[in-house]
Design a protein around this motif. Structure first.
Motif, PDB file in Angstrom:
ATOM      1  N   ALA A  51     -24.963 -18.806  30.154  1.00 44.92           N
ATOM      2  CA  ALA A  51     -23.978 -18.087  29.032  1.00 44.92           C
ATOM      3  C   ALA A  51     -22.813 -19.192  29.262  1.00 44.92           C
ATOM      4  N   SER A  52     -23.122 -20.402  29.386  1.00 43.68           N
ATOM      5  CA  SER A  52     -21.572 -21.168  29.496  1.00 43.68           C
ATOM      6  C   SER A  52     -21.560 -22.073  28.224  1.00 43.68           C
ATOM      7  N   TYR A  53     -20.180 -22.208  27.811  1.00 41.84           N
ATOM      8  CA  TYR A  53     -19.937 -22.845  26.605  1.00 41.84           C
ATOM      9  C   TYR A  53     -18.944 -24.053  26.742  1.00 41.84           C
ATOM     10  N   THR A  54     -19.576 -25.351  26.445  1.00 42.17           N
ATOM     11  CA  THR A  54     -18.649 -26.192  26.712  1.00 42.17           C
ATOM     12  C   THR A  54     -17.676 -26.499  25.216  1.00 42.17           C
ATOM     13  N   ALA A  55     -16.888 -27.625  25.364  1.00 48.47           N
ATOM     14  CA  ALA A  55     -15.844 -27.979  24.149  1.00 48.47           C
ATOM     15  C   ALA A  55     -16.702 -28.284  23.114  1.00 48.47           C
ATOM     16  N   LYS A  56     -17.772 -29.186  23.588  1.00 50.92           N
ATOM     17  CA  LYS A  56     -19.063 -29.585  22.216  1.00 50.92           C
ATOM     18  C   LYS A  56     -19.669 -28.509  21.775  1.00 50.92           C
ATOM     19  N   ASP A  57     -19.761 -27.151  22.368  1.00 50.19           N
ATOM     20  CA  ASP A  57     -20.512 -26.422  21.754  1.00 50.19           C
ATOM     21  C   ASP A  57     -19.492 -25.481  20.872  1.00 50.19           C
ATOM     22  N   TYR A  58     -18.230 -25.454  21.141  1.00 52.29           N
ATOM     23  CA  TYR A  58     -17.295 -24.728  19.899  1.00 52.29           C
ATOM     24  C   TYR A  58     -17.180 -25.699  18.718  1.00 52.29           C
ATOM     25  N   GLU A  59     -17.339 -27.060  18.899  1.00 54.19           N
ATOM     26  CA  GLU A  59     -17.633 -27.815  17.674  1.00 54.19           C
ATOM     27  C   GLU A  59     -18.649 -27.643  17.050  1.00 54.19           C
ATOM     28  N   LYS A  60     -19.887 -27.942  17.790  1.00 54.37           N
ATOM     29  CA  LYS A  60     -21.242 -27.685  17.280  1.00 54.37           C
ATOM     30  C   LYS A  60     -21.685 -26.569  16.520  1.00 54.37           C
ATOM     31  N   TYR A  61     -21.127 -25.420  17.237  1.00 59.53           N
ATOM     32  CA  TYR A  61     -21.633 -24.117  16.778  1.00 59.53           C
ATOM     33  C   TYR A  61     -20.464 -23.309  16.059  1.00 59.53           C
ATOM     34  N   ARG A  62     -19.386 -24.098  15.599  1.00 64.20           N
ATOM     35  CA  ARG A  62     -18.229 -23.442  15.078  1.00 64.20           C
ATOM     36  C   ARG A  62     -18.647 -22.395  14.053  1.00 64.20           C
ATOM     37  N   GLY A  63     -17.875 -21.322  14.018  1.00 68.33           N
ATOM     38  CA  GLY A  63     -18.347 -20.152  13.125  1.00 68.33           C
ATOM     39  C   GLY A  63     -19.668 -19.332  13.398  1.00 68.33           C
ATOM     40  N   LYS A  64     -20.343 -19.778  14.676  1.00 65.64           N
ATOM     41  CA  LYS A  64     -21.654 -18.898  15.060  1.00 65.64           C
ATOM     42  C   LYS A  64     -21.466 -18.259  16.306  1.00 65.64           C
ATOM     43  N   LEU A  65     -20.131 -18.572  16.886  1.00 67.91           N
ATOM     44  CA  LEU A  65     -20.038 -17.989  18.227  1.00 67.91           C
ATOM     45  C   LEU A  65     -19.146 -16.788  18.180  1.00 67.91           C
ATOM     46  N   THR A  66     -19.514 -15.853  19.061  1.00 67.10           N
ATOM     47  CA  THR A  66     -19.046 -14.336  19.014  1.00 67.10           C
ATOM     48  C   THR A  66     -18.084 -14.186  20.251  1.00 67.10           C
ATOM     49  N   SER A  67     -17.335 -13.149  20.276  1.00 70.24           N
ATOM     50  CA  SER A  67     -16.465 -12.661  21.403  1.00 70.24           C
ATOM     51  C   SER A  67     -17.341 -11.012  21.763  1.00 70.24           C
ATOM     52  N   ASN A  68     -17.043 -10.847  22.970  1.00 72.51           N
ATOM     53  CA  ASN A  68     -17.441  -9.417  23.294  1.00 72.51           C
ATOM     54  C   ASN A  68     -16.037  -8.537  23.091  1.00 72.51           C
ATOM     55  N   GLU A  69     -15.002  -9.022  22.864  1.00 76.89           N
ATOM     56  CA  GLU A  69     -13.789  -8.176  22.672  1.00 76.89           C
ATOM     57  C   GLU A  69     -13.789  -7.510  21.367  1.00 76.89           C
ATOM     58  N   THR A  70     -13.801  -6.270  21.260  1.00 79.37           N
ATOM     59  CA  THR A  70     -13.768  -5.615  20.081  1.00 79.37           C
ATOM     60  C   THR A  70     -12.700  -4.348  20.100  1.00 79.37           C
ATOM     61  N   PHE A  71     -12.231  -3.829  18.874  1.00 80.72           N
ATOM     62  CA  PHE A  71     -11.607  -2.650  18.617  1.00 80.72           C
ATOM     63  C   PHE A  71     -12.602  -1.971  17.631  1.00 80.72           C
ATOM     64  N   MET A 128     -12.128   2.713  19.934  1.00 75.55           N
ATOM     65  CA  MET A 128     -12.544   2.248  21.381  1.00 75.55           C
ATOM     66  C   MET A 128     -11.792   0.728  21.446  1.00 75.55           C
ATOM     67  N   LEU A 129     -11.056   0.434  22.601  1.00 75.50           N
ATOM     68  CA  LEU A 129     -11.003  -0.753  22.838  1.00 75.50           C
ATOM     69  C   LEU A 129     -11.779  -1.292  23.916  1.00 75.50           C
ATOM     70  N   TYR A 130     -13.108  -1.939  23.477  1.00 80.08           N
ATOM     71  CA  TYR A 130     -14.302  -1.789  24.358  1.00 80.08           C
ATOM     72  C   TYR A 130     -14.989  -3.094  24.262  1.00 80.08           C
ATOM     73  N   GLN A 131     -15.680  -3.499  25.127  1.00 84.50           N
ATOM     74  CA  GLN A 131     -16.763  -4.551  25.039  1.00 84.50           C
ATOM     75  C   GLN A 131     -17.915  -4.120  24.421  1.00 84.50           C
ATOM     76  N   ASN A 132     -18.290  -4.992  23.092  1.00 83.25           N
ATOM     77  CA  ASN A 132     -18.949  -4.355  22.076  1.00 83.25           C
ATOM     78  C   ASN A 132     -20.575  -4.584  22.555  1.00 83.25           C
ATOM     79  N   TRP A 133     -20.625  -5.650  23.496  1.00 78.01           N
ATOM     80  CA  TRP A 133     -22.142  -5.716  24.052  1.00 78.01           C
ATOM     81  C   TRP A 133     -22.470  -4.625  24.848  1.00 78.01           C
ATOM     82  N   VAL A 176     -12.973  -3.315  13.607  1.00 75.23           N
ATOM     83  CA  VAL A 176     -11.905  -3.498  12.980  1.00 75.23           C
ATOM     84  C   VAL A 176     -10.756  -4.078  13.355  1.00 75.23           C
ATOM     85  N   SER A 177      -9.750  -4.635  12.535  1.00 75.11           N
ATOM     86  CA  SER A 177      -8.444  -4.781  13.308  1.00 75.11           C
ATOM     87  C   SER A 177      -7.708  -3.901  13.987  1.00 75.11           C
ATOM     88  N   GLY A 178      -7.629  -4.098  15.318  1.00 70.35           N
ATOM     89  CA  GLY A 178      -6.897  -3.418  16.153  1.00 70.35           C
ATOM     90  C   GLY A 178      -5.423  -3.525  16.182  1.00 70.35           C
TER      91      GLY A 178
END
Length: 546
Positions: free
Chosen positions: A165-185, A312-317, A338-340
């Motif tokens: 589950a490692s993401y390099t700077a190249k990954d952020y460029e290559k998969y821009r718009g496809k990566l997600t975060s676990n941080e949600t409201f 909830m301010l919680y980890q969605n996964w 939603v926007s918290g």
């Protein structure tokens, strides 16, 4: 940004382990064969059966190798069978005992942030992967990501672990718009919509929404509504009311060239204390149930599965099981993102995506019964072929190539994965059931299909994701003055945070903040921040940011 963890390990154990490593004789390798930089070594040995003991440092891991179609397929292909070893109780105690007793099994997977990682390396209990690869499988260097190897290269020039589950700077460029975060409201969809989808980004909007939810939905199936929920409170605070909240408020992880550590109570930051005061007001009005301060993760997930939280301010996964349970009863009762909370400027959140450090790392023990086969198997697992096998399974049986040229799980397997995840993992084993070396950035290229119960929170985060890689791994040396100060302040913060939210007045809140800020200063927080800033700058150098 992952909270740095420290395992409790006495100096006596460290000394004993160091002596243990110094006196160790390297075991001979049972099979090496001819090596080539142009072909994977595992193919040459695929017809030779071997069984590795693989320690997984997570007591909740409940899968077995050899039950599922995928694990049987991989064993048939590579000749490698696996016996997973999982701690029955406290992970640190189990791992420390194996380290002290020189009883590490063939392979070890644990969080990169665990203190036992440098302990094992410095004591000489694990093998350098680069040395094994040069000797037994140089093809590893064609497969392994050079940025990840660079990140994990230690001062001695060697690499001892490879991440998942490692993401390099190249990954952020290559998969821009496809990566997600676990941080949600998260908000309960039906309640939120019944209230007119209120704006909860401001203190006033947040409080009004909680008041309205409690008034209109006082109970859920005979149980009191919990207007707001978050992760469990521990003796060192609450991660979601620290780093997560800071990211939703778009607070920078460094200021004036110095690292900002949210896990030590960022109470000098006005935007942060502004929202803690909002939570204090909510508690004064009865909008913070006592459950929030005392529930552990299992209780939180049980109440989420009952739909008892409004927001909830919680980890969605970690909401997979509750979301699936809610969706099965009523698709409208699931939680959506939603926007918290936002800062006073109304700026969009800056959410943490995966870092280059990843989640776990896998190491090969000095005790490994066949180091050649171990490094060859690791090479297979991190290769595209291995990733395809563990993510999609068996071509023609668990997945097919569609008219779009992309792999797709068969309808039967896809339905099983969405509706009976546990049965899918036990019987089939796709979708990284065996996640120890999963490449989740690589997986993003296929356009991940989420279950209807899980999709919206994942997709919602995509526009706000950024890399916090420079702030990974700022682990202070065990036993150092800085680490002892860090832990002392963390423990004090663990007491102060609930006191702030439960403060009977804003004046008492301000008094507690001033007292805590002085405590941090007196204890030596500047020394801690200086040490972590130095580590941060070293990370930036590794990442080419300086």
């Amino acid at each position: 940004m992952k909270r740095i963890k420290f395992a409790v390990a006495g100096l006596a154990m460290v000394a004993a382990v160091a002596l243990l490593g110094c006196g160790k004789n390297e075991k001979s390798t049972a099979s090496s064969g001819s090596v080539s930089a142009d072909a994977p070594g595992w193919r040459e040995n695929a017809g030779k059966a071997i069984k590795f003991d693989w320690y997984i440092n997570f007591s909740w891991f409940a899968r077995h190798w050899g039950d599922s179609k995928v694990s049987k397929y991989v064993t048939e292909k590579t000749g490698v069978d696996i016996n997973f070893i999982v701690p029955a109780g406290n992970e640190a105690e189990k791992l420390n005992a194996m380290i002290a007793g020189d009883a590490l099994p063939d392979l070890i997977t644990l969080g990169w942030y665990e203190a036992q990682v440098p302990m094992m390396i410095e004591a000489g209990l694990v093998e350098p992967l680069d040395v094994l690869a040069e000797k037994y499988d140089p093809y590893f260097f064609k497969i392994a990501d050079s940025d990840k190897l660079g990140w994990y290269t230690r001062d001695d020039g060697h690499v001892y672990g490879y991440p998942n589950a490692s993401y390099t700077a190249k990954d952020y460029e290559k998969y821009r718009g496809k990566l997600t975060s676990n941080e949600t409201f998260l908000v309960r969809k039906d309640m939120y919509e019944a209230l007119g989808r209120p704006d909860m980004t401001t203190p006033e909007g947040f409080l009004n929404a909680l008041r309205a939810a409690k008034e209109r939905f006082p109970s859920v199936n005979g149980q009191p509504l919990i207007p707001f929920g978050t992760n469990e409170f521990t003796d060192v605070g609450c991660t979601q009311l620290q780093g997560y909240l800071g990211h939703f408020l778009a607070l920078p992880p460094e200021k004036d060239g110095k690292f900002v550590n949210f896990d030590l109570g960022n109470t000098e930051e006005e935007e942060y204390t502004r929202w803690l005061k909002v939570f204090r007001q909510a508690n004064e009005e009865g909008l913070f149930a006592t459950d929030v301060f005392v529930d552990k993760r299992s209780q939180i997930e049980e109440k989420a599965a009952q739909g008892r939280y409004f927001c909830m301010l919680y980890q969605n996964w970690d909401m997979q099981a509750p979301q699936n349970a809610l969706y099965a009863r009523d698709p409208e009762s699931i939680y959506i993102a939603v926007s918290g909370p936002r800062n006073s400027k109304g700026e969009a959140p800056v959410l943490a995506g995966g870092g280059i450090a990843g989640w776990t790392i896998t190491l090969i023990s000095k005790n490994c019964k066949d180091k050649a086969r171990a490094i060859q198997f690791l090479t297979y697992l991190i290769s595209e072929e291995g990733q395809m096998d563990l993510n999609f399974g068996i071509k023609g049986e668990t997945y097919t190539i569609g008219s779009d040229g992309l792999p797709h799980l068969t309808p039967e397997v896809a339905a099983l994965d969405k509706n009976e995840k546990n049965k899918q993992e036990t019987d089939i084993g796709v979708q990284y059931t065996y996640w120890m070396l999963m490449d989740t950035a690589w997986q993003a290229q296929w356009g991940i299909e989420y279950a209807p119960s899980l999709e919206q929170p994942q997709l919602w985060t995509r526009p706000y994701v950024r890399s916090y890689a420079a702030y990974d791994g700022l682990t202070l040396p065990v036993g150092s003055d800085e680490q002892l100060i860090y832990e002392d302040i963390q423990r004090r913060w663990g007491k102060v945070l609930p006191q702030l939210i439960r403060a009977p007045s804003e004046a008492e809140f301000d008094r507690l903040v001033a007292e805590f800020n002085q405590y941090k200063k007196d204890k030596g927080i500047d020394k801690v921040i200086a040490a972590q800033t130095a580590l941060m700058n070293a990370n930036k150098k590794k990442l080419g940011m300086q």
